[in-house]
Write an enzyme that holds these catalytic residues in place. Structure first.
Site, mmCIF file in Angstrom:
data_model
loop_
_atom_site.group_PDB
_atom_site.id
_atom_site.type_symbol
_atom_site.label_atom_id
_atom_site.label_comp_id
_atom_site.label_asym_id
_atom_site.label_seq_id
_atom_site.Cartn_x
_atom_site.Cartn_y
_atom_site.Cartn_z
ATOM 1 N N SER A 1 0.792 -1.232 0.000
ATOM 2 C CA SER A 1 0.000 0.000 0.000
ATOM 3 C C SER A 1 0.821 1.278 0.000
ATOM 4 O O SER A 1 0.251 2.372 -0.158
ATOM 5 C CB SER A 1 -0.961 0.009 1.181
ATOM 6 O OG SER A 1 -2.048 -0.844 0.932
ATOM 7 N N ASN B 1 -9.048 -0.346 0.213
ATOM 8 C CA ASN B 1 -8.234 -0.415 -0.998
ATOM 9 C C ASN B 1 -9.038 -0.100 -2.252
ATOM 10 O O ASN B 1 -8.481 0.341 -3.257
ATOM 11 C CB ASN B 1 -7.601 -1.802 -1.110
ATOM 12 C CG ASN B 1 -6.500 -2.018 -0.099
ATOM 13 O OD1 ASN B 1 -5.407 -1.490 -0.220
ATOM 14 N ND2 ASN B 1 -6.785 -2.788 0.941
#
Length: 352
Positions: free
Chosen positions: A75, A174
């Site tokens: 991420s 996400n």
């Protein structure tokens, strides 16, 4: 014939070892002792850089972790995606408070209510599609090498109701950054990775950073990441990172990540007003701005950057607001670490 030992030398031989402990090196050793396979940590303080490693690059090998090895940053990719989006905002091609429906008509059931800003700050309410993927345990093998399109990941999300009304609260998802990757592509007409390369990787000389797409391996020297399956550690280094796409697919090194966060802090990537928005959370109780985490250390220092996780790998990359102190690290997983090492590394470095 015996010669007299000079007084200064004698004193140094007899004096106890008073060298200050190295908190970062000690932390690296603790991370491996708690179950990680390996770790590399790079720190920069007022222009002086150093690297610390611990553990091994691969199980059943004594080859040490390389301080220049590549790894999946997970991420931490979101820093790159958000930078491209903010550059498009600076070019007046995207508006932060415009609805997603304006750019991607028909993609989201609530596209008129969800703005670009909400995607960047995780306030959209979109269900996190990764919660519907078997990323942990033996079921990872079922999807590990599959290609996943951004449309299919958004579909996993929109098959579920919103977690909350758009803009009402903050919750990490996400899915937000999959949608942002699609927005980049619709706005520019180019693949999101192409835009990242043209706007960030090439101008900054990030020669060891790549947006792999469907390529399953890590190019160049790298440590291996593992995941426990049925009581055994399985090497999960190779996988199809399209499962993470614009939310987490990038491969990099600590040195390249350092170039990136340094350039970001120096205002070389986005204008000052937009950088301020990127690094400012909505409220004092939150720690996320626009595509950047903004934690405060135990000694009261607020930093910005991002963490990352993808099967086998965990990452941190943070800088002080003035860019003078920076830290980047990669941990290759085994059965640990069993503590929040990402917070620990910030406290050990920025508070020492």
């Amino acid at each position: 014939m015996l010669t007299a030992v000079p007084v200064v030398l004698a004193a140094s031989l007899l004096a106890p070892n008073t060298a200050a402990p190295d908190p970062v090196r000690t932390l690296a050793q603790e991370i491996v002792a708690s179950g990680a396979t390996g770790v590399q940590i790079r720190t920069v303080h007022d222009g002086h850089s150093r690297s610390v490693t611990a553990g091994v690059s691969e199980l059943d090998s004594r080859r040490p972790v390389s301080p220049t090895g590549r790894f999946r940053i997970g991420s931490a990719t979101k820093m790159f995606t958000s930078t491209v989006v903010l550059q498009l905002v600076a070019e007046h091609r995207v508006q932060l408070d415009a609805p997603v429906e304006h750019y991607l008509p028909g993609l989201l059931p609530h596209g008129e209510e969800i703005t670009v800003r909400m995607l960047l700050q995780h306030t959209s309410g979109l269900y996190d599609y990764t919660d519907s993927l078997p990323l942990l345990g033996p079921d990872l093998e079922k999807i590990r090498y599959q290609h996943r399109s951004p449309e299919s990941m958004v579909a996993l999300s929109t098959a579920k109701p919103l977690d909350f009304p758009p803009g009402s609260k903050q919750s990490y998802s996400n899915t937000n950054f999959i949608v942002l990757g699609m927005l980049i592509e619709r706005t520019t007409g180019h693949a999101w990775g192409t835009e990242a390369a043209q706007r960030i990787l090439r101008p900054l000389g990030l020669h060891h950073t790549s947006v792999p797409g469907d390529r399953t391996g890590i190019p160049g020297p790298h440590a291996h990441g593992y995941q426990e399956m049925n009581g055994k550690l399985v090497d999960v280094t190779d996988l199809n990172p399209s499962m993470a796409w614009a939310a987490g697919e990038i491969i990099s090194t600590t040195a390249d990540l350092d170039k990136f966060v340094r350039a970001l802090a120096a205002g070389r990537l986005v204008p000052p007003d937009l950088l301020k928005q990127m690094t400012t959370p909505r409220s004092a109780t939150e720690e996320y701005g626009l595509g950047l985490r903004t934690p405060t250390t135990t000694c009261g220092v607020r930093v910005f950057g991002h963490t990352g996780g993808i099967p086998g790998f965990q990452t941190v990359a943070f800088t002080s607001p003035d860019g003078k102190r920076r830290v980047e690290a990669s941990v290759t997983l085994g059965r640990g670490p069993n503590f929040d090492w990402t917070r620990a590394v910030l406290d050990k470095f920025f508070c020492s």
